[in-house]
Design an enzyme around this catalytic site. Structure first.
Site, short mmCIF file in Angstrom:
data_model
loop_
_atom_site.label_atom_id
_atom_site.label_comp_id
_atom_site.label_asym_id
_atom_site.label_seq_id
_atom_site.Cartn_x
_atom_site.Cartn_y
_atom_site.Cartn_z
N GLY A 48 38.89 8.15 5.71
CA GLY A 48 38.12 8.00 7.31
C GLY A 48 38.37 9.58 8.28
O GLY A 48 39.44 10.07 7.54
N GLY A 51 37.66 11.94 15.47
CA GLY A 51 37.92 12.98 16.05
C GLY A 51 39.96 12.91 17.26
O GLY A 51 40.43 14.54 16.70
N MET A 52 39.41 11.70 16.55
CA MET A 52 41.17 12.11 16.92
C MET A 52 42.31 12.23 15.88
O MET A 52 43.14 12.39 15.57
CB MET A 52 41.53 10.54 17.01
N GLY A 53 41.36 12.55 14.55
CA GLY A 53 42.57 12.93 13.65
C GLY A 53 41.61 11.84 12.16
O GLY A 53 40.15 12.42 11.66
N VAL A 55 42.15 9.48 8.21
CA VAL A 55 43.26 8.44 7.57
C VAL A 55 42.84 8.65 6.18
O VAL A 55 42.06 8.98 5.82
CB VAL A 55 42.16 6.47 7.51
N LYS A 70 47.21 6.93 9.03
CA LYS A 70 46.31 7.53 10.08
C LYS A 70 47.18 8.85 10.88
O LYS A 70 48.10 7.97 11.11
CB LYS A 70 46.04 6.73 11.32
N ASP A 165 36.32 -0.96 23.82
CA ASP A 165 35.03 -0.11 22.44
C ASP A 165 34.87 -1.09 21.63
O ASP A 165 34.68 -0.33 20.52
CB ASP A 165 36.58 1.28 22.71
#
Length: 561
Positions: A48, A51-53, A55, A70, A165
């Protein structure tokens, strides 16, 4: 050069097939994390990205157990508020402890300081992909799946945690048909769980606009009923095949969420029983007091409505995993054909020194689509974090010359920017230099958005303290998932970073025509200390305390910056 097995993470000195399971080996040059030792596990392949990083699939070299790892991106790891949210999310999931929420075994840091979380490995796909493959959904199976989501959501609400969210990307459907609720990254937490963070206060615009409740869209107080609105949007989308609101700009989409009533789902799906339609519409009430009030109450009403559904519609929905090949960047020299299977010497697994972090925590797998205006860039309704893959792009301090020896596509360049005052930074005035930096990565890069966080009363930003300024650009000629460039200005200078994303359709816009002084006048003569200004195809969005305003960029070409 080395090669890794994407199934067992064994390393080999040459291309070919794994001698253990026959999988075609992958060149580790495609991603520096491949084959790397992280804690007790070795990285086999990406599963995966967002935007945040990223996986990754991690495999224990001795017992073969699989986990998901993650990893927070370089950009996000540089922002203390994002690291706080990473840890708070982990604490939240650990407090809930529900089988419908992904479990976690460890949290630590790489030697470069980036935090990572080790979670259970889930085989399947996000609900968004199930939607794409089965629009509209079989009613019985879909209601059964949503009841599982509600069970997990109710457990979170019982612990005083509001997700904030909920969306199909954050519901994972396993290969056996079980639903797992993911990503509590912007959840509203109990005071004893949350750390001090700007992202938790009332007035911050958090969430994904397509699934955002009216009160959330206005930056007002949210509680469990906001999650039920978001779940109502998911119910609407699942049974009809489309979302209830389809605004083409952020401004229009938020206006619809706040003011407009949705079309009746039965107009889009005539076979929908009235009982189920009534439940969906009650979830989508604009006034929280008129909605279904609890997850348990909603689950009870869904079960009651389920008796009117066709018996043949009750079958298990399962998720099919996306091919992991699509998550890897293309090899610069083209694909490497595997040799015939044979015996290859296994390379020793590289070790890595980790620094102890927070123990016993949890976090979701999904990343994309979160609107945190202080940290996000917005373009045409598509929302992206600043991100990078495989290491940081070269940093060009404001006023410094480009580094030598780097490929043009990876180089951040600078020209004529000496003497910029980082304590009184003019974000709009710096735009031409930001464009030059972006075009040092992609020559045809065009602006999609810009974000100014914590300007002072005059509109200038102290980027040596808490202020952050970012610009997002898109290359029309770049295909696939490599088309965006983020230019970020912090106390370390300006940095241009290529951003791999899953979809590349952010609208290119003209540079802003309004000076910050004009926006300040429209806001009553000054900006609040916590204001965030975001410019995109819908003009300006200004979040200031509990006040959220959409301001058109209508100053004309004659306006001076």
């Amino acid at each position: 050069m080395s090669f890794v097995c994407p199934e067992c993470a064994r390393l080999y000195p040459a291309s070919g097939f794994c001698t253990e399971d026959g999988a075609a080996l992958v060149n580790t040059a495609l991603d520096p994390m491949l084959g790397r030792r992280v804690g007790s596990h070795c990285i086999a392949r990406p599963i995966g990205a967002g935007g945040m990083g990223e996986v990754y699939l991690g495999v224990h070299p001795d017992i073969g157990s699989r986990v998901a790892i993650k990893l927070l991106s370089y950009d996000c790891a540089r922002v203390p508020q994002m690291v706080d949210r990473f840890f708070a999310e982990a604490r939240a999931v650990n407090v809930i402890r529900h089988e419908g929420i992904v479990s976690v075994t460890d949290l630590s840091r790489l030697e470069d300081g980036r935090p990572y979380i080790v979670m259970e490995f889930l085989d399947g796909a996000p609900l968004s992909r199930v939607f794409d493959e089965q629009r509209p959904m079989p009613l019985g199976g879909f209601v059964q799946l949503m009841l599982q989501v509600l069970d997990a959501l109710g457990a979170a609400h019982a612990q005083g945690i509001t997700h904030r969210d909920l969306k199909p990307d954050n519901v994972f459907v396993t290969a056996t048909g079980r639903a797992k609720l993911l990503d509590f990254g912007i959840a509203k937490l109990r005071p004893d769980i949350a750390s001090v963070s700007e992202a938790t206060r009332t007035g911050a615009l958090l969430g994904t606009p397509f699934y955002m409740s009216p009160e959330q869209a206005q930056g007002q107080h949210v509680d469990a009923r906001s999650d039920l609105y978001s779940l109502g949007v998911m119910l609407f989308e699942g049974v009809t095949g489309r979302r209830p609101f389809q605004g083409e700009t952020l401004f229009e989409l938020l206006r619809q969420q706040i003011q407009e009533s949705p079309v009746r789902p039965s107009e889009l799906r005539p076979d929908l029983p009235p009982a189920l339609e009534s439940v969906i519409l009650r979830c989508l009430e604009k006034d929280p007091a008129r909605r279904i009030q609890t997850a348990g109450e909603l689950a009870a009403q869904l079960r009651q409505a389920a008796q009117f559904l066709p018996a043949e519609s009750f079958h298990t929905l399962t998720g099919r995993a996306q091919s992991w090949h699509s998550l890897l960047p293309a090899s610069p020299s083209g694909p490497l054909p595997p040799t015939a299977p044979g015996v290859a010497q296994t390379l020793p697994q590289p070790g890595s020194t980790t620094r102890a972090g927070v123990l016993g925590v949890g976090v979701g797998l999904a990343f994309a689509g979160v609107l945190v205006l202080a940290l996000l860039v917005v373009g045409g309704g598509a929302l992206y974090f600043m991100s990078e893959r495989g290491g940081p792009a070269p940093i060009a301090p404001v006023g410094a010359a480009p580094r030598s020896g780097s490929a043009p596509s990876q180089q951040a360049s600078s020209s004529g920017s000496k003497g910029i005052d980082l304590k009184h930074f003019d974000a709009i005035g710096y735009y031409p230099e930001a464009e030059k930096l972006a075009r040092g990565v992609y020559a045809d890069a065009g602006l999609t958005s810009m974000s100014i966080d914590s300007p002072d009363k005059d509109g200038l930003v102290d980027v040596t303290e808490d202020g952050i300024v970012s610009y997002s650009f898109r290359s029309p000629k770049q295909g696939g998932s490599n088309c965006l460039v983020s230019v970020t200005v912090t106390e370390d200078g300006a940095m241009a970073t290529a951003m791999p994303i899953s979809v590349c359709f952010a609208a290119i816009v003209k540079p802003p025509s309004c000076a910050l002084s004009t926006l300040r006048a429209k806001m009553g003569g000054r900006f609040a200390a916590d204001a965030t200004l975001t410019y995109g195809s819908g003009g300006w969005t200004v979040v200031s305390g509990d006040d959220i305003r959409m301001i058109p960029d209508d100053c004309g070409a004659a306006s001076a910056h």
